[in-house]
Scaffold this active site. Structure first.
Site, PDB file in Angstrom:
ATOM      1  N   LYS A   1     -21.520 -34.163 -11.530  1.00  0.00           N
ATOM      2  CA  LYS A   1     -20.136 -34.211 -11.087  1.00  0.00           C
ATOM      3  C   LYS A   1     -20.033 -33.591  -9.705  1.00  0.00           C
ATOM      4  CE  LYS A   1     -17.048 -30.932 -12.069  1.00  0.00           C
ATOM      5  NZ  LYS A   1     -17.101 -29.544 -11.583  1.00  0.00           N
TER       6      LYS A   1
ATOM      7  N   HIS B   1     -21.151 -30.735 -18.057  1.00  0.00           N
ATOM      8  CA  HIS B   1     -21.905 -29.720 -18.808  1.00  0.00           C
ATOM      9  C   HIS B   1     -21.118 -29.194 -20.019  1.00  0.00           C
ATOM     10  CE1 HIS B   1     -19.663 -26.729 -16.422  1.00  0.00           C
ATOM     11  NE2 HIS B   1     -20.013 -25.848 -17.325  1.00  0.00           N
TER      12      HIS B   1
ATOM     13  N   LYS C   1     -22.316 -27.977 -24.318  1.00  0.00           N
ATOM     14  CA  LYS C   1     -22.075 -26.664 -24.921  1.00  0.00           C
ATOM     15  C   LYS C   1     -22.114 -26.783 -26.446  1.00  0.00           C
ATOM     16  CE  LYS C   1     -19.082 -24.884 -21.224  1.00  0.00           C
ATOM     17  NZ  LYS C   1     -19.376 -23.526 -20.805  1.00  0.00           N
TER      18      LYS C   1
ATOM     19  N   GLU D   1     -10.830 -18.586 -15.794  1.00  0.00           N
ATOM     20  CA  GLU D   1     -11.980 -17.884 -15.217  1.00  0.00           C
ATOM     21  C   GLU D   1     -11.509 -16.660 -14.458  1.00  0.00           C
ATOM     22  OE1 GLU D   1     -15.212 -20.533 -13.568  1.00  0.00           O
ATOM     23  OE2 GLU D   1     -13.442 -21.752 -13.207  1.00  0.00           O
TER      24      GLU D   1
ATOM     25  N   ASP E   1     -11.698 -30.345 -10.098  1.00  0.00           N
ATOM     26  CA  ASP E   1     -12.872 -29.546 -10.454  1.00  0.00           C
ATOM     27  C   ASP E   1     -12.967 -29.303 -11.964  1.00  0.00           C
ATOM     28  OD1 ASP E   1     -15.134 -27.905  -9.686  1.00  0.00           O
ATOM     29  OD2 ASP E   1     -13.917 -26.168 -10.213  1.00  0.00           O
TER      30      ASP E   1
ATOM     31  N   HIS F   1     -13.785 -31.527 -17.447  1.00  0.00           N
ATOM     32  CA  HIS F   1     -14.018 -30.641 -18.589  1.00  0.00           C
ATOM     33  C   HIS F   1     -12.835 -30.606 -19.567  1.00  0.00           C
ATOM     34  CE1 HIS F   1     -17.355 -29.675 -16.176  1.00  0.00           C
ATOM     35  NE2 HIS F   1     -16.835 -28.690 -15.486  1.00  0.00           N
TER      36      HIS F   1
ATOM     37  N   LYS G   1      -8.655 -20.230 -11.573  1.00  0.00           N
ATOM     38  CA  LYS G   1      -9.619 -19.223 -11.120  1.00  0.00           C
ATOM     39  C   LYS G   1      -8.880 -17.915 -10.899  1.00  0.00           C
ATOM     40  CE  LYS G   1     -13.224 -22.143  -9.370  1.00  0.00           C
ATOM     41  NZ  LYS G   1     -14.234 -21.932 -10.413  1.00  0.00           N
TER      42      LYS G   1
ATOM     43  N   LYS H   1     -11.923 -14.255 -18.636  1.00  0.00           N
ATOM     44  CA  LYS H   1     -12.738 -15.459 -18.785  1.00  0.00           C
ATOM     45  C   LYS H   1     -12.522 -15.930 -20.214  1.00  0.00           C
ATOM     46  CE  LYS H   1     -16.268 -18.393 -18.647  1.00  0.00           C
ATOM     47  NZ  LYS H   1     -16.214 -19.655 -17.931  1.00  0.00           N
TER      48      LYS H   1
HETATM   49  C1  BG6 Z   1     -17.845 -26.268 -12.965  1.00  0.00           C
HETATM   50  C2  BG6 Z   1     -16.847 -26.052 -11.881  1.00  0.00           C
HETATM   51  O1  BG6 Z   1     -17.947 -27.619 -13.299  1.00  0.00           O
HETATM   52  O2  BG6 Z   1     -17.456 -25.534 -14.125  1.00  0.00           O
HETATM   53  C3  BG6 Z   1     -16.723 -24.576 -11.549  1.00  0.00           C
HETATM   54  O3  BG6 Z   1     -17.225 -26.770 -10.719  1.00  0.00           O
HETATM   55  C4  BG6 Z   1     -16.431 -23.782 -12.799  1.00  0.00           C
HETATM   56  O4  BG6 Z   1     -15.711 -24.355 -10.575  1.00  0.00           O
HETATM   57  C5  BG6 Z   1     -17.391 -24.135 -13.928  1.00  0.00           C
HETATM   58  O5  BG6 Z   1     -16.548 -22.412 -12.474  1.00  0.00           O
HETATM   59  C6  BG6 Z   1     -16.952 -23.508 -15.221  1.00  0.00           C
HETATM   60  O6  BG6 Z   1     -17.947 -23.687 -16.179  1.00  0.00           O
HETATM   61  P1  BG6 Z   1     -18.073 -22.728 -17.443  1.00  0.00           P
HETATM   62  O7  BG6 Z   1     -19.210 -23.292 -18.215  1.00  0.00           O
HETATM   63  O8  BG6 Z   1     -18.314 -21.347 -16.907  1.00  0.00           O
HETATM   64  O9  BG6 Z   1     -16.747 -22.809 -18.161  1.00  0.00           O
END
Ligand code: BG6
Length: 501
Positions: free
Chosen positions: A157, A187, A191, A225, A244, A249, A349, A354
């Site tokens: 991505k 990704h 998970k 985050e 993003d 996601h 962000k 988190k």
């Molecule tokens: C990425 C984004 O795809 O996912 C980032 O580009 C983000 O900006 C990240 O921080 C978050 O991934 P995770 O696995 O920490 O939730």
């Protein structure tokens, strides 16, 4: 362990993704003895290096990675021998020629099939060029259907920048690769906790009967985050939170939560059902954006008691930037199961914690016969699926407080991955790389899913890029739960965000 030998070719091998994710994941697979026989890695990038310096550089990456298994010199020696490097320009023919020669010489010598997994880990601006060069130089097995050897490509991505560019990228890829050869990575799908949503929903008979509009009041999907944009200001200025996090996601999580049961656990069936969800999302009406969408940008603030700068002060960010670092969105999935159930999505962000989670709030009981005092009102049931951190699932329900009176209080039943399984789960990249080597597309995005998810946010992208923010940015301080307007969005419906304490 994959049985078929393969070559793994990384375009952009000197870059960030290779250091932080790909090589640590491959090394972890080596530690678990999960790499295919005769596995070879060919790094391809413009930064001048040779096999030796590439191996040194990758060793450092593995030693510094907090995702890699503990460094084991014996495993590393075995793994490092498999690493090769080609210094080349993506445009010029020389690099592709060298790559072809190296791979062909190796597979001939070992007398193994010439299977290839290409990985696009470059800036997305090179994707179309590299794909067309692979085709032009004959580096893609022409007869995929024959099944004697295979060529696959993994695409990172961001997959496009909007609907139009995603369609154009799909079209360019399809000139060279058939859809079944293309592995679009997200990704989140790798998970463990996301895959477990399927197990939770479809391997337990008590869940599915209540998983619908009759019992569910609303759903919240949060990816919060504490990190800021870090060193990725230049990328983030072109992306923003909607591109993003939300388009990929959060929509993946939405699809897994909402999908109908697939016929079997396999690529086509699963991806068909997920695409159905995206198709059913009620189109965003640009006229009433203010009611359903909020954007935010962080200003200076505190994270874990430490002062941090605002987004506009981050490196490589325009000091007047109007790029959003926070999005809240209310969507509906218009089908038999979900009609009229609101889905509140948010991501940002520099938030207070988190926390990636899905919260399912059930409807209140129809009648309460307990004589409760006014301060002692009961809470609706909540199912909290914690994707990260503190991975697990919790159910909040009402219980009687011990004592002579009927006093109720919310309590939680908790399943924790770490307590139950006592192993740390494989990183998402390990799972996904292994699947790509095996040829399992289940956890990868298909062309239609990507285009459908861009189509959903297209009206927002258009309006937001054409207008200055409704509220001047920055509109939330780092270390808080985002803009007040996002609280108002959900409060208008008589609801509130579920924020971890
Ligand atoms: C990425 C984004 O795809 O996912 C980032 O580009 C983000 O900006 C990240 O921080 C978050 O991934 P995770 O696995 O920490 O939730």
């Amino acid at each position: 362990r994959p049985e078929e030998p393969c070559s793994f070719i990384i375009f952009g091998a000197s870059g960030d993704l290779t250091h932080r994710k790909l090589i640590p994941a491959l090394y972890n697979l080596a530690c678990d003895n999960l790499l295919p026989p005769e596995f070879q890695v060919y790094g391809f990038a413009i930064t001048p290096m040779n096999d030796e310096s590439f191996r040194k550089d990758m060793e450092e990456a593995v030693r510094n990675s907090n995702e890699a298994s503990p460094f084991d010199l014996r495993v590393w020696h075995g793994f490092a021998k498999r690493l090769h490097y080609i210094t080349a320009d993506f445009e010029a023919p020389e690099g592709y020629k060298q790559l072809q020669e190296k791979i062909t010489a190796y597979v001939k010598e070992k007398n193994v099939p010439d299977n290839r997994l290409y990985y696009l880990a470059t800036s997305p601006s090179f994707y179309e060029l590299i794909v067309s060069k692979l085709g032009e130089h004959g580096l893609v097995t022409p007869d995929y259907a024959s099944g004697t050897q295979w060529t696959r490509i993994v695409v990172e991505k961001p997959f496009g920048h909007d609907l139009h560019s995603a369609q154009a990228l799909n079209a360019s890829i399809h000139k060279v690769f058939k859809e079944e050869q293309v592995y679009r990575i997200d990704h989140y799908l790798g998970k463990e906790t996301v895959q477990n949503i399927l197990a939770f929903r479809f391997a337990n008979s008590i869940i599915e009967p209540i998983w619908n509009r009759r019992y569910i009041d609303h759903v919240q999907i949060t990816a919060a985050e504490t990190l800021g944009v870090e060193h990725r200001g230049a990328y983030y200025e072109k992306a923003g939170c909607l591109r993003d996090m939300v388009q990929n996601h959060l929509f993946q999580l939405l699809s897994v939560i909402c999908m109908e049961p697939p016929v079997r656990y396999e690529g086509t069936s699963l991806r068909d059902r997920k695409a159905d969800v995206l198709r059913a999302v009620v189109p965003i009406n640009p006229e009433n954006l203010a009611d359903i969408a909020v954007r935010g940008q962080y200003g200076p603030g505190f994270i874990n008691g430490q002062p941090v700068v605002g987004y506009r002060q981050e490196p490589n960010v325009n000091p007047q930037s109007n790029v959003e670092t926070y999005v809240a969105l209310k969507l509906f999935v218009d089908n038999w199961r979900w009609a009229d159930v609101p889905f509140y999505l948010r991501s940002g962000k520099r938030l207070a914690a988190k926390c990636t989670e899905v919260v399912i709030q059930f409807k209140r009981v129809p009648h309460l016969f307990f004589q409760l005092s006014t301060e002692d009102q009961i809470e609706p049931n909540l199912l909290i699926i914690r994707i990260a951190p503190d991975e697990g699932i919790a159910l909040r329900f009402e219980a009687k407080v011990p004592g002579p009176d009927m006093v109720l209080r919310s309590v939680q039943m908790n399943f924790s991955y770490s307590e139950t399984f006592k192993v740390s789960p494989a990183t998402a990249y390990e799972t996904l790389l292994l699947d790509a080597m095996i040829g399992d597309t289940t956890l990868f995005n298909r062309a239609d899913q990507v285009e459908l998810s861009w189509a959903i946010i297209e009206p927002l992208l258009e309006v937001w890029s054409a207008t200055r923010p409704f509220q001047p940015f920055p509109n939330y301080a780092a270390g808080t739960w985002g803009p007040a307007a996002a609280d108002a969005l959900i409060a208008r419906d008589g609801r509130a965000w579920h924020n971890v304490p």
